[in-house]
Design a protein around this motif. Structure first.
Motif, PDB file in Angstrom:
ATOM      1  N   ILE A 399       0.845  -1.204   0.000  1.00 46.53           N
ATOM      2  CA  ILE A 399       0.000   0.000   0.000  1.00 46.53           C
ATOM      3  C   ILE A 399       0.880   1.253   0.000  1.00 46.53           C
ATOM      4  O   ILE A 399       0.624   2.227  -0.729  1.00 46.53           O
ATOM      5  CB  ILE A 399      -0.936  -0.032   1.220  1.00 46.53           C
ATOM      6  N   GLY A 400       1.882   1.250   0.801  1.00 46.49           N
ATOM      7  CA  GLY A 400       2.767   2.411   0.840  1.00 46.49           C
ATOM      8  C   GLY A 400       3.453   2.648  -0.494  1.00 46.49           C
ATOM      9  O   GLY A 400       3.597   3.799  -0.928  1.00 46.49           O
ATOM     10  N   ASP A 401       3.878   1.595  -1.168  1.00 45.52           N
ATOM     11  CA  ASP A 401       4.549   1.759  -2.453  1.00 45.52           C
ATOM     12  C   ASP A 401       3.590   2.293  -3.514  1.00 45.52           C
ATOM     13  O   ASP A 401       3.982   3.113  -4.364  1.00 45.52           O
ATOM     14  CB  ASP A 401       5.137   0.422  -2.901  1.00 45.52           C
ATOM     15  N   ARG A 402       2.283   1.869  -3.480  1.00 49.06           N
ATOM     16  CA  ARG A 402       1.325   2.397  -4.448  1.00 49.06           C
ATOM     17  C   ARG A 402       1.093   3.884  -4.229  1.00 49.06           C
ATOM     18  O   ARG A 402       0.980   4.659  -5.202  1.00 49.06           O
ATOM     19  CB  ARG A 402       0.017   1.639  -4.324  1.00 49.06           C
ATOM     20  N   THR A 403       0.957   4.302  -2.982  1.00 50.31           N
ATOM     21  CA  THR A 403       0.773   5.733  -2.694  1.00 50.31           C
ATOM     22  C   THR A 403       1.966   6.537  -3.192  1.00 50.31           C
ATOM     23  O   THR A 403       1.820   7.615  -3.789  1.00 50.31           O
ATOM     24  CB  THR A 403       0.597   5.926  -1.178  1.00 50.31           C
ATOM     25  N   ALA A 404       3.142   6.033  -2.948  1.00 50.83           N
ATOM     26  CA  ALA A 404       4.336   6.741  -3.405  1.00 50.83           C
ATOM     27  C   ALA A 404       4.384   6.801  -4.922  1.00 50.83           C
ATOM     28  O   ALA A 404       4.811   7.810  -5.501  1.00 50.83           O
ATOM     29  CB  ALA A 404       5.583   6.025  -2.863  1.00 50.83           C
ATOM     30  N   LEU A 405       3.895   5.747  -5.585  1.00 52.80           N
ATOM     31  CA  LEU A 405       3.897   5.741  -7.042  1.00 52.80           C
ATOM     32  C   LEU A 405       2.954   6.809  -7.592  1.00 52.80           C
ATOM     33  O   LEU A 405       3.289   7.486  -8.572  1.00 52.80           O
ATOM     34  CB  LEU A 405       3.499   4.350  -7.536  1.00 52.80           C
ATOM     35  N   ARG A 406       1.761   6.954  -6.976  1.00 53.28           N
ATOM     36  CA  ARG A 406       0.850   7.999  -7.442  1.00 53.28           C
ATOM     37  C   ARG A 406       1.472   9.378  -7.250  1.00 53.28           C
ATOM     38  O   ARG A 406       1.310  10.269  -8.097  1.00 53.28           O
ATOM     39  CB  ARG A 406      -0.478   7.898  -6.676  1.00 53.28           C
ATOM     40  N   ALA A 411       3.885  14.270  -9.759  1.00 52.86           N
ATOM     41  CA  ALA A 411       5.051  15.151  -9.886  1.00 52.86           C
ATOM     42  C   ALA A 411       5.642  15.070 -11.283  1.00 52.86           C
ATOM     43  O   ALA A 411       6.088  16.075 -11.844  1.00 52.86           O
ATOM     44  CB  ALA A 411       6.106  14.754  -8.841  1.00 52.86           C
ATOM     45  N   LEU A 412       5.589  13.880 -11.875  1.00 53.30           N
ATOM     46  CA  LEU A 412       6.116  13.729 -13.230  1.00 53.30           C
ATOM     47  C   LEU A 412       5.250  14.480 -14.245  1.00 53.30           C
ATOM     48  O   LEU A 412       5.772  15.085 -15.188  1.00 53.30           O
ATOM     49  CB  LEU A 412       6.188  12.238 -13.575  1.00 53.30           C
TER      50      LEU A 412
END
Length: 518
Positions: A399-406, A411-412
């Motif tokens: 879950i943490g990795d998905r949030t960071a990906l969004r 930002a991109l």
């Protein structure tokens, strides 16, 4: 060289006294006959010696009965002849002499010759000992040593130098052998050949015993008898002479041969008792260095218990007698069997004790460990808990990795190149407009300042003053005249008007104070 020199240098003929007297008439007077050179042969001399002596004549010869003799020309020697004649006389008189004194200024040349000065409290004598005689010395002469030398007196013709040719040297205090013993002992000790740190221990039971001694002496029989009585080890003999000339080199060679035999574990260097001269082969440097360089331990058993040699100091072990050396090298078989039996019993008791101790330790460990099935069940439960905890941790991590990906995607998008170019283009247009406006304002301001400065400069220009009817006067020194006191009557001046210039001459000078008077 004159023509007379060559016959004068020829060896004089040996004439008897009668032959010399026959050269004069019997009526000659003793007063009118000069001294006669007589050649007298001297025993043990390689050449003749010239001796000049007056020859008496019989009294019956009267004066004046002989005719006036012709004076003989005096003999003229060259230096080499005179020095050689003196050397022959000196060597004949002192062919074998002995002199005592103290060595001083000792020097050794490359070929091995020894040069020194023998002196006492009142005089000194130059000496030389050539390499052939010096090589036979048993000791090394040193500075300040009191010695007795033997040789012959001679003259070194090349320099005309009086010296003694020495054939033998003996110390006047201790004997030559004792001095040589102490010198070699001091030299080897300085090199560390006597250090206890380089001594090696003897093997417990040698595979083969090496012996360096004479094959015909009782020493070898004693070593064999003692060694075989204690333990029948093989013995390898390297027969060698143990005294006399060349014995030291033979002993050293035998040591080197034995050390190359693979199963020789210890070597005994042995000899029976005797005088210092008889044992001297074991005091020479080749033997000492061969023992020091030996690959296996060496036992020195030379002489009796009170005899000490250089080999004893260099060897790994010194034995008082050859029989004692065999006892040191070979253990007693019965003692070994008894010790082996004792060690076997002690080993068996030790194994039993260790086995009993191991069983006690295993029982204690089993009591602490308990039932293995219970232990396995508890370990399975722990594993299940760990698996569940790992699943929850992985879900939280996902879950943490998905949030960071969004967040990164947003930002991109904001940092997309086209969007950033559009924003930067708008900012660039705005900045360009601000720059143009600022440049116009600055240009107008500077134009106004320039016009103001131009007006002030025109107002202060001297040319504007000339337009109103004024003029500028330059004195004869080329400087502008501002005071009448700068000029004198008759000075030539130049007057500049608004239009052109005038050259004038001063007729009268009036000061400014005079003009202000009423």
């Amino acid at each position: 060289m004159s023509a007379r020199t060559k016959p004068e240098r020829e060896a004089p003929k040996q004439l008897t006294l009668e032959a010399r007297l026959a050269m004069f008439p019997p009526t000659a007077s003793a007063a009118t006959i000069p001294a006669v050179a007589v050649i007298l042969p001297v025993p043990a001399v390689s050449g003749p010696v010239v001796v000049v002596a007056p020859v008496p004549l019989p009294d019956a010869v009267s004066e004046g009965s002989l005719p006036a003799p012709v004076p003989a020309a005096p003999r003229i020697f060259v230096v080499s002849e005179l020095v050689r004649a003196a050397r022959l006389v000196l060597e004949a008189r002192f062919a074998d002499v002995r002199v005592e004194g103290e060595i001083s200024g000792l020097k050794r040349s490359g070929p091995g010759h020894i040069y020194f000065c023998l002196k006492d409290e009142e005089a000194q004598l130059d000496c030389v000992m050539f390499s052939r005689e010096a090589g036979r010395l048993r000791f090394r002469p040193d500075e300040g040593m009191a010695v007795r030398v033997r040789g012959r007196l001679t003259i070194y013709e090349g320099r005309g130098k009086f010296q003694m040719s020495v054939t033998d040297i003996e110390p006047t205090g201790a004997g030559a052998l004792a001095v040589a013993f102490e010198q070699l002992k001091k030299k080897l000790a300085a090199e560390g050949l006597f250090d206890a740190t380089r001594k090696r221990s003897l093997p417990f039971l040698p595979r083969r015993l090496g012996v360096v001694t004479s094959s015909s002496g009782a020493v070898l029989r004693d070593i064999i008898r003692v060694a075989h009585r204690r333990f029948p080890v093989p013995i390898l003999l390297a027969p060698t002479p143990v005294q006399g000339d060349g014995a030291a080199l033979s002993i050293a060679s035998a040591l080197r041969q034995l050390q190359d035999v693979p199963d020789v574990d210890v070597i005994i260097v042995a000899r029976g008792g005797g005088s210092l001269e008889d044992l001297w082969a074991f005091n020479e440097e080749p033997v000492a260095r061969a023992i020091a360089a030996c690959k296996v331990p060496v036992i020195s058993a030379v002489g009796h218990e009170t005899d000490f040699t250089i080999a004893d100091f260099v060897a790994d072990v010194r034995a008082p007698t050859p029989s004692a050396a065999a006892a040191l090298a070979v253990p007693v078989a019965d003692d070994l069997r008894a010790e082996l039996t004792l060690l076997s019993r002690r080993g068996a008791r030790g194994v039993q004790a260790n086995l009993h101790q191991g069983r006690l330790i295993m029982e204690r460990a089993r009591a602490r460990l308990g039932d293995p099935r219970r232990l396995l069940g508890s370990r399975r439960q722990v594993i299940d808990d760990l698996v569940e905890r790992s699943h929850r941790a992985w879900r939280r991590r996902l879950i943490g990795d998905r949030t960071a990906l969004r967040t990164v995607e947003l930002a991109l998008y904001r940092s997309h190149p086209q969007r950033r170019i559009a924003v930067q283009r708008a900012a660039l247009i705005a900045l360009n407009e601000r720059l143009q406006n600022r440049m116009r304002l600055e240009r107008d301001r500077r134009h106004r300042v320039l016009e103001s400065c131009h007006a002030k400069l025109g107002a202060l220009s001297p040319l504007r003053v000339l337009e109103r009817g004024f003029s500028l006067t330059v004195g004869p020194d080329g400087h502008l005249v501002t005071n009448a006191a700068q000029l004198r009557p008759g000075d030539a001046v130049r007057v500049r008007l608004n239009q052109g210039e005038l050259d004038a001459e001063v007729r009268e000078v009036r000061a400014a104070d005079a003009e202000r008077k009423p």
